[in-house]
Design a protein around this motif. Structure first.
Motif, PDB file in Angstrom:
ATOM      1  N   ARG A 156       0.809  -1.215   0.000  1.00 59.92           N
ATOM      2  CA  ARG A 156       0.000   0.000   0.000  1.00 59.92           C
ATOM      3  C   ARG A 156       0.842   1.266   0.000  1.00 59.92           C
ATOM      4  O   ARG A 156       1.936   1.303   0.528  1.00 59.92           O
ATOM      5  CB  ARG A 156      -0.921   0.002   1.208  1.00 59.92           C
ATOM      6  CG  ARG A 156      -1.877  -1.177   1.204  1.00 59.92           C
ATOM      7  CD  ARG A 156      -2.944  -0.954   2.245  1.00 59.92           C
ATOM      8  NE  ARG A 156      -3.760  -2.121   2.416  1.00 59.92           N
ATOM      9  CZ  ARG A 156      -4.801  -2.432   1.661  1.00 59.92           C
ATOM     10  NH1 ARG A 156      -5.132  -1.663   0.662  1.00 59.92           N
ATOM     11  NH2 ARG A 156      -5.505  -3.501   1.904  1.00 59.92           N
ATOM     12  N   ASN A 157       0.272   2.315  -0.568  1.00 58.36           N
ATOM     13  CA  ASN A 157       0.867   3.639  -0.536  1.00 58.36           C
ATOM     14  C   ASN A 157       0.229   4.343   0.664  1.00 58.36           C
ATOM     15  O   ASN A 157      -0.949   4.677   0.638  1.00 58.36           O
ATOM     16  CB  ASN A 157       0.561   4.380  -1.843  1.00 58.36           C
ATOM     17  CG  ASN A 157       1.142   5.757  -1.874  1.00 58.36           C
ATOM     18  OD1 ASN A 157       0.938   6.546  -0.959  1.00 58.36           O
ATOM     19  ND2 ASN A 157       1.867   6.062  -2.926  1.00 58.36           N
ATOM     20  N   ASP A 158       0.998   4.549   1.727  1.00 57.34           N
ATOM     21  CA  ASP A 158       0.440   5.089   2.966  1.00 57.34           C
ATOM     22  C   ASP A 158      -0.255   6.425   2.780  1.00 57.34           C
ATOM     23  O   ASP A 158      -1.303   6.672   3.375  1.00 57.34           O
ATOM     24  CB  ASP A 158       1.539   5.228   4.022  1.00 57.34           C
ATOM     25  CG  ASP A 158       2.051   3.875   4.506  1.00 57.34           C
ATOM     26  OD1 ASP A 158       1.347   2.863   4.319  1.00 57.34           O
ATOM     27  OD2 ASP A 158       3.155   3.841   5.067  1.00 57.34           O
ATOM     28  N   VAL A 159       0.317   7.301   1.957  1.00 59.10           N
ATOM     29  CA  VAL A 159      -0.286   8.616   1.725  1.00 59.10           C
ATOM     30  C   VAL A 159      -1.659   8.465   1.084  1.00 59.10           C
ATOM     31  O   VAL A 159      -2.649   9.036   1.541  1.00 59.10           O
ATOM     32  CB  VAL A 159       0.628   9.497   0.842  1.00 59.10           C
ATOM     33  CG1 VAL A 159      -0.111  10.731   0.355  1.00 59.10           C
ATOM     34  CG2 VAL A 159       1.894   9.879   1.593  1.00 59.10           C
ATOM     35  N   VAL A 160      -1.737   7.676   0.025  1.00 58.87           N
ATOM     36  CA  VAL A 160      -3.000   7.515  -0.696  1.00 58.87           C
ATOM     37  C   VAL A 160      -4.017   6.766   0.164  1.00 58.87           C
ATOM     38  O   VAL A 160      -5.199   7.139   0.208  1.00 58.87           O
ATOM     39  CB  VAL A 160      -2.767   6.815  -2.053  1.00 58.87           C
ATOM     40  CG1 VAL A 160      -4.078   6.559  -2.766  1.00 58.87           C
ATOM     41  CG2 VAL A 160      -1.841   7.657  -2.916  1.00 58.87           C
ATOM     42  N   GLU A 161      -3.587   5.753   0.871  1.00 57.99           N
ATOM     43  CA  GLU A 161      -4.500   5.020   1.768  1.00 57.99           C
ATOM     44  C   GLU A 161      -5.119   5.969   2.790  1.00 57.99           C
ATOM     45  O   GLU A 161      -6.329   5.959   3.015  1.00 57.99           O
ATOM     46  CB  GLU A 161      -3.748   3.913   2.515  1.00 57.99           C
ATOM     47  CG  GLU A 161      -3.511   2.687   1.687  1.00 57.99           C
ATOM     48  CD  GLU A 161      -4.783   1.983   1.289  1.00 57.99           C
ATOM     49  OE1 GLU A 161      -5.674   1.738   2.139  1.00 57.99           O
ATOM     50  OE2 GLU A 161      -4.906   1.672   0.088  1.00 57.99           O
ATOM     51  N   ARG A 162      -4.300   6.785   3.424  1.00 53.11           N
ATOM     52  CA  ARG A 162      -4.787   7.716   4.442  1.00 53.11           C
ATOM     53  C   ARG A 162      -5.752   8.733   3.837  1.00 53.11           C
ATOM     54  O   ARG A 162      -6.788   9.018   4.416  1.00 53.11           O
ATOM     55  CB  ARG A 162      -3.600   8.410   5.113  1.00 53.11           C
ATOM     56  CG  ARG A 162      -3.996   9.328   6.253  1.00 53.11           C
ATOM     57  CD  ARG A 162      -2.781   9.910   6.964  1.00 53.11           C
ATOM     58  NE  ARG A 162      -1.711  10.351   6.095  1.00 53.11           N
ATOM     59  CZ  ARG A 162      -1.740  11.451   5.338  1.00 53.11           C
ATOM     60  NH1 ARG A 162      -2.800  12.221   5.341  1.00 53.11           N
ATOM     61  NH2 ARG A 162      -0.717  11.787   4.591  1.00 53.11           N
ATOM     62  N   LEU A 163      -5.408   9.257   2.666  1.00 54.60           N
ATOM     63  CA  LEU A 163      -6.267  10.270   2.049  1.00 54.60           C
ATOM     64  C   LEU A 163      -7.590   9.694   1.558  1.00 54.60           C
ATOM     65  O   LEU A 163      -8.648  10.257   1.791  1.00 54.60           O
ATOM     66  CB  LEU A 163      -5.544  10.940   0.878  1.00 54.60           C
ATOM     67  CG  LEU A 163      -4.508  11.989   1.239  1.00 54.60           C
ATOM     68  CD1 LEU A 163      -3.714  12.376   0.013  1.00 54.60           C
ATOM     69  CD2 LEU A 163      -5.171  13.206   1.855  1.00 54.60           C
TER      70      LEU A 163
END
Length: 174
Positions: A156-163
């Motif tokens: 997962r891409n942490d930035v995109v997951e969070r957003l």
């Protein structure tokens, strides 16, 4: 491309996002989008609203880029904040240079101000307050962001997951 948009939007809906159909496009392309890659123009034209459940994260729609928009949060809000914060002519030039090359596509006010923007070479970058222009590349191409939304891979891409998905890490059912 239309299928990619449809599938990405469907995945966001499954994650609790709201999506409204596009408004009329008779007005032509807003000037803010003149330098945007064609897939970005088509994406922002595919809905009139696309936001998470509490409307703290949203993709900008074609209508949002119109100069006459009366929304509380402008499509270029972060650029305007950076211009106001600039204290020297050099800082103003740097801010202007950055935003001439970047078109915001997603804004977030959840837990602070941040955005995703598409750079003039097609890369998707992520920036946050207070230094909005210190952005990092999260995808090489805009379409990769949409494919990520659809696939939600194990890496997962942490930035995109969070957003986009509140960072819950939960897997959507298919």
């Amino acid at each position: 491309m239309t299928e990619l948009f449809r599938r990405a939007t469907a995945c966001l809906r499954e994650a609790g996002w709201t999506c409204e159909p596009p408004l009329s496009m008779e007005d032509g392309i807003p000037s803010a989008l003149h330098t945007a890659p064609e897939p970005v123009i088509r994406w922002v034209s595919s809905f009139s609203q696309l936001s998470n459940a509490d409307e703290t994260v949203w993709f900008l729609s074609r209508h949002d880029y119109s100069t006459g928009s009366e929304d509380a949060f402008a499509w270029n809000e972060f650029e305007q904040l950076s211009i106001q914060a600039a204290t020297t002519d050099d800082e103003l030039v740097a801010v202007s240079r950055f935003w001439k090359r970047h078109v915001p596509v997603l804004l977030s006010v959840r837990g602070g101000y941040e955005y995703l923007a598409v750079r003039d070479d097609g890369a998707v970058v992520h920036g946050t307050e207070p230094e909005f222009e210190e952005a990092v590349v999260v995808f090489s191409h805009f379409e990769d962001l949409l494919r990520y939304i659809i696939a939600r891979p194990a890496a997962r891409n942490d930035v995109v997951e969070r957003l986009l998905f509140d960072g819950s890490g939960t897997t959507l059912s298919r």
